[in-house]
Design a protein around this motif. Structure first.
Motif, PDB file in Angstrom:
ATOM      1  N   ARG A 220     -24.582 -35.589  -7.865  1.00  0.00           N
ATOM      2  CA  ARG A 220     -23.322 -35.259  -7.468  1.00  0.00           C
ATOM      3  C   ARG A 220     -22.768 -33.885  -8.130  1.00  0.00           C
ATOM      4  NH1 ARG A 220     -17.907 -39.303  -8.067  1.00  0.00           N
ATOM      5  NH2 ARG A 220     -16.236 -37.643  -7.529  1.00  0.00           N
ATOM      6  N   CYS A 221     -21.987 -33.196  -7.261  1.00  0.00           N
ATOM      7  CA  CYS A 221     -21.422 -31.845  -7.737  1.00  0.00           C
ATOM      8  C   CYS A 221     -20.242 -32.174  -8.485  1.00  0.00           C
ATOM      9  CB  CYS A 221     -21.342 -30.801  -6.777  1.00  0.00           C
ATOM     10  SG  CYS A 221     -23.226 -30.628  -5.848  1.00  0.00           S
ATOM     11  N   ASN A 222     -19.756 -30.923  -9.034  1.00  0.00           N
ATOM     12  CA  ASN A 222     -18.361 -30.963  -9.268  1.00  0.00           C
ATOM     13  C   ASN A 222     -17.390 -30.893  -8.244  1.00  0.00           C
ATOM     14  OD1 ASN A 222     -15.863 -30.429 -11.050  1.00  0.00           O
ATOM     15  ND2 ASN A 222     -15.881 -28.304 -10.278  1.00  0.00           N
ATOM     16  N   ASN A 223     -16.557 -32.028  -8.404  1.00  0.00           N
ATOM     17  CA  ASN A 223     -15.745 -32.569  -7.298  1.00  0.00           C
ATOM     18  C   ASN A 223     -14.338 -32.426  -7.641  1.00  0.00           C
ATOM     19  OD1 ASN A 223     -16.219 -33.102  -4.406  1.00  0.00           O
ATOM     20  ND2 ASN A 223     -15.345 -35.144  -4.745  1.00  0.00           N
ATOM     21  N   ASP A 224     -13.860 -31.782  -8.695  1.00  0.00           N
ATOM     22  CA  ASP A 224     -12.419 -31.579  -9.104  1.00  0.00           C
ATOM     23  C   ASP A 224     -11.844 -30.417  -8.764  1.00  0.00           C
ATOM     24  OD1 ASP A 224     -10.090 -31.879 -10.266  1.00  0.00           O
ATOM     25  OD2 ASP A 224     -11.031 -31.937 -12.484  1.00  0.00           O
ATOM     26  N   PRO A 225     -11.200 -30.059  -7.755  1.00  0.00           N
ATOM     27  CA  PRO A 225     -10.562 -28.823  -7.540  1.00  0.00           C
ATOM     28  C   PRO A 225     -10.022 -28.294  -8.468  1.00  0.00           C
ATOM     29  CG  PRO A 225      -9.551 -30.595  -6.414  1.00  0.00           C
ATOM     30  CD  PRO A 225     -10.536 -31.545  -6.907  1.00  0.00           C
ATOM     31  N   GLN A 226      -9.121 -29.038  -9.582  1.00  0.00           N
ATOM     32  CA  GLN A 226      -8.344 -28.552 -10.680  1.00  0.00           C
ATOM     33  C   GLN A 226      -9.312 -27.910 -11.672  1.00  0.00           C
ATOM     34  OE1 GLN A 226      -5.521 -31.143 -11.768  1.00  0.00           O
ATOM     35  NE2 GLN A 226      -4.868 -31.357  -9.816  1.00  0.00           N
ATOM     36  N   SER A 227     -10.703 -28.122 -11.594  1.00  0.00           N
ATOM     37  CA  SER A 227     -11.731 -27.801 -12.588  1.00  0.00           C
ATOM     38  C   SER A 227     -11.731 -25.966 -12.490  1.00  0.00           C
ATOM     39  CB  SER A 227     -12.900 -28.219 -12.605  1.00  0.00           C
ATOM     40  OG  SER A 227     -13.710 -27.933 -11.518  1.00  0.00           O
ATOM     41  N   ARG A 228     -11.423 -25.653 -11.293  1.00  0.00           N
ATOM     42  CA  ARG A 228     -11.595 -24.097 -10.853  1.00  0.00           C
ATOM     43  C   ARG A 228     -13.231 -23.721 -10.872  1.00  0.00           C
ATOM     44  NH1 ARG A 228      -5.892 -21.137 -11.930  1.00  0.00           N
ATOM     45  NH2 ARG A 228      -4.498 -22.896 -11.219  1.00  0.00           N
ATOM     46  N   MET A 230     -16.560 -23.423  -9.446  1.00  0.00           N
ATOM     47  CA  MET A 230     -17.206 -23.253  -8.188  1.00  0.00           C
ATOM     48  C   MET A 230     -18.743 -23.934  -8.467  1.00  0.00           C
ATOM     49  SD  MET A 230     -16.999 -21.983  -5.397  1.00  0.00           S
ATOM     50  CE  MET A 230     -16.033 -20.822  -5.020  1.00  0.00           C
ATOM     51  N   PRO A 231     -18.915 -24.911  -7.273  1.00  0.00           N
ATOM     52  CA  PRO A 231     -20.094 -25.703  -7.528  1.00  0.00           C
ATOM     53  C   PRO A 231     -21.199 -24.822  -7.289  1.00  0.00           C
ATOM     54  CG  PRO A 231     -18.667 -26.671  -6.018  1.00  0.00           C
ATOM     55  CD  PRO A 231     -17.875 -25.417  -6.410  1.00  0.00           C
ATOM     56  N   GLY A 232     -22.446 -25.418  -7.571  1.00  0.00           N
ATOM     57  CA  GLY A 232     -23.738 -24.559  -7.507  1.00  0.00           C
ATOM     58  C   GLY A 232     -24.227 -24.244  -6.064  1.00  0.00           C
ATOM     59  N   PRO A 233     -25.132 -23.262  -5.772  1.00  0.00           N
ATOM     60  CA  PRO A 233     -25.506 -23.150  -4.643  1.00  0.00           C
ATOM     61  C   PRO A 233     -26.115 -24.095  -3.632  1.00  0.00           C
ATOM     62  CG  PRO A 233     -26.954 -21.997  -6.366  1.00  0.00           C
ATOM     63  CD  PRO A 233     -25.717 -22.435  -6.978  1.00  0.00           C
ATOM     64  N   GLY A 234     -26.400 -25.138  -4.407  1.00  0.00           N
ATOM     65  CA  GLY A 234     -27.341 -26.086  -3.462  1.00  0.00           C
ATOM     66  C   GLY A 234     -26.404 -27.182  -3.110  1.00  0.00           C
ATOM     67  N   CYS A 235     -24.846 -27.224  -3.535  1.00  0.00           N
ATOM     68  CA  CYS A 235     -23.892 -28.130  -3.343  1.00  0.00           C
ATOM     69  C   CYS A 235     -23.602 -28.016  -1.820  1.00  0.00           C
ATOM     70  CB  CYS A 235     -22.578 -27.994  -4.271  1.00  0.00           C
ATOM     71  SG  CYS A 235     -23.283 -28.537  -5.903  1.00  0.00           S
ATOM     72  N   ARG A 236     -23.282 -29.290  -1.283  1.00  0.00           N
ATOM     73  CA  ARG A 236     -22.747 -29.335   0.036  1.00  0.00           C
ATOM     74  C   ARG A 236     -21.667 -30.441   0.157  1.00  0.00           C
ATOM     75  NH1 ARG A 236     -25.215 -25.350  -0.053  1.00  0.00           N
ATOM     76  NH2 ARG A 236     -26.722 -24.560   1.377  1.00  0.00           N
ATOM     77  N   PHE A 237     -20.442 -30.289   0.762  1.00  0.00           N
ATOM     78  CA  PHE A 237     -19.459 -31.395   1.220  1.00  0.00           C
ATOM     79  C   PHE A 237     -19.705 -32.359   2.015  1.00  0.00           C
ATOM     80  CE2 PHE A 237     -15.542 -32.605   3.246  1.00  0.00           C
ATOM     81  CZ  PHE A 237     -15.173 -33.218   1.889  1.00  0.00           C
ATOM     82  N   TYR A 238     -19.662 -33.462   1.900  1.00  0.00           N
ATOM     83  CA  TYR A 238     -20.014 -34.565   2.975  1.00  0.00           C
ATOM     84  C   TYR A 238     -18.754 -35.287   3.150  1.00  0.00           C
ATOM     85  CZ  TYR A 238     -24.855 -33.567   2.066  1.00  0.00           C
ATOM     86  OH  TYR A 238     -26.048 -32.618   1.922  1.00  0.00           O
ATOM     87  N   PRO A 239     -18.170 -35.244   4.413  1.00  0.00           N
ATOM     88  CA  PRO A 239     -16.888 -35.951   4.552  1.00  0.00           C
ATOM     89  C   PRO A 239     -17.132 -37.440   4.449  1.00  0.00           C
ATOM     90  CG  PRO A 239     -17.362 -34.182   6.115  1.00  0.00           C
ATOM     91  CD  PRO A 239     -18.662 -34.451   5.389  1.00  0.00           C
ATOM     92  N   ASP A 240     -16.121 -38.162   4.142  1.00  0.00           N
ATOM     93  CA  ASP A 240     -16.135 -39.701   4.383  1.00  0.00           C
ATOM     94  C   ASP A 240     -16.142 -40.038   5.700  1.00  0.00           C
ATOM     95  OD1 ASP A 240     -15.860 -42.370   4.216  1.00  0.00           O
ATOM     96  OD2 ASP A 240     -13.937 -42.183   2.916  1.00  0.00           O
ATOM     97  N   MET A 241     -17.250 -40.835   6.296  1.00  0.00           N
ATOM     98  CA  MET A 241     -17.386 -41.180   7.477  1.00  0.00           C
ATOM     99  C   MET A 241     -16.216 -41.953   8.233  1.00  0.00           C
ATOM    100  SD  MET A 241     -19.684 -39.429   9.001  1.00  0.00           S
ATOM    101  CE  MET A 241     -19.972 -40.466  10.398  1.00  0.00           C
TER     102      MET A 241
END
Length: 259
Positions: A220-228, A230-241
Motif C-alpha cells: 500500500r502506498c501513502n494514501n493520506d492527502p494531507q501528508s503532502r 507524493m507517492p513513489g513512481p510505481g504507485c497507482r490509484f485503484y477506485p473502490d468498485m
C-alpha cells in the motif's frame, strides 16, 4: 422486447437497435474516407462493424456483437440523458466465411472504411479496445478496434474492462465526438498536488474513493492527502468498485456507479 424478422438472423430489433448482417465480397480499398454515420430522429444509423478476413469463422462473434451493441444502445441512451441511441448497426462478414442465406450481399461496405473493426490483437494494446484518434480534441476518431477474444469471451472482458456495452459507449465518445480519456496514461501523472497543497490521485471525479498500491510489490502506498508526500513512481490509484460516487465514462467505465 426483442423481435426476429425475416430469416433467423436477418434483422433484430431491441432497444431501438437494428442490426443487419452483410456478406463481404471485396476487401479492396476504395478510398480513405470512413463510413459516414448518420443521426436520424435521435438515433445513430449506418454504423458499420466489420470483421477482418483473418479472423476464423465463428458465429459466436456475430451473436456477441449483437448483444454488445444492444447493451451499448441502452447505456448510450442513459448517458446522453435519453437524447440518442444506436438505431441501425450493420455487421460486415468477411468473404472467407461461409455464405448463408440470411446474409445480405455487401454493396458499398468495406472493412477499410468500417467504424468498428474486429481483428487480431494489436501488439501495443493487447486485447484492450481502443480508438485510433489521429485528429485533435473535438474531432472524430478514425475507428474503434476490438479483438475477437474481447468480443467472444464475456467473462474475460467483464473481469478486466467491465460491462462491454459501457466500453462501446466509452469508445464511441472517442470516435464520434473526439473526446479523450480522463485517466492518467503516463508514469508521472497518476498523482498531483491540489491547490491546497494536498496530494490527490488523478481521477474524475475527485469524490471517487479508493486505495493506492505499488504495482511492483503490491504494498500500500501513502494514501493520506494531507501528508503532502507524493507517492513513489510505481504507485497507482485503484477506485473502490462498489463506490456509489458517479464517475465519468471517460475515466472508469468499469465502475458499478458509472452508466
Amino acid at each position: 422486447m426483442m423481435y426476429l424478422r425475416s430469416q433467423e438472423r436477418n434483422a433484430i430489433f431491441f432497444w431501438k437497435l437494428y442490426v443487419t448482417l452483410c456478406l463481404l465480397y471485396f476487401l479492396t480499398v476504395v478510398n480513405c474516407d470512413r463510413n459516414e454515420i448518420q443521426l436520424s430522429s435521435d438515433g445513430y444509423e449506418n454504423v458499420l462493424v466489420a470483421i477482418h478476413e483473418r479472423i476464423p469463422e465463428d458465429s459466436i462473434i456475430i451473436d456477441r456483437l449483437q448483444d454488445i451493441f444492444i447493451s451499448a444502445s441502452h447505456h448510450l441512451h442513459k448517458a446522453t440523458l435519453n437524447r440518442t441511441y444506436f438505431k441501425a448497426v450493420t455487421i460486415l462478414v468477411p468473404k472467407t466465411w461461409t455464405a448463408k442465406s440470411d446474409y445480405e450481399p455487401a454493396t458499398t461496405e468495406r472493412y477499410s472504411i468500417a467504424n468498428f473493426v474486429v481483428d487480431e490483437m494489436d501488439p501495443q494494446y493487447g486485447d484492450n479496445p481502443y480508438t485510433r484518434q489521429s485528429r485533435t480534441c473535438g474531432e472524430p476518431g478514425d475507428f474503434v478496434h476490438f479483438t475477437d477474444r474481447w468480443v467472444k469471451d464475456v467473462e474475460y472482458s467483464q473481469q478486466y474492462w467491465g460491462d462491454q456495452g459501457k466500453v462501446v459507449v466509452h469508445e464511441w465518445a472517442h470516435l464520434r465526438w473526439g473526446v479523450f480519456d480522463e485517466y492518467p496514461d503516463g508514469d508521472d501523472d497518476h498523482f498531483y498536488y491540489a491547490e491546497n497543497g494536498q496530494v490527490e490521485a488523478t481521477r474524475c471525479s475527485a469524490e471517487i474513493i479508493g486505495e493506492s498500491y505499488d504495482i511492483d510489490n503490491g504494498d500500500r502506498c501513502n494514501n493520506d492527502p494531507q501528508s503532502r508526500e507524493m507517492p513513489g513512481p510505481g504507485c497507482r490509484f485503484y477506485p473502490d468498485m462498489d463506490s456509489e460516487t458517479t464517475a465519468s465514462l471517460m475515466y472508469a467505465n468499469y465502475l458499478n456507479s458509472v452508466g
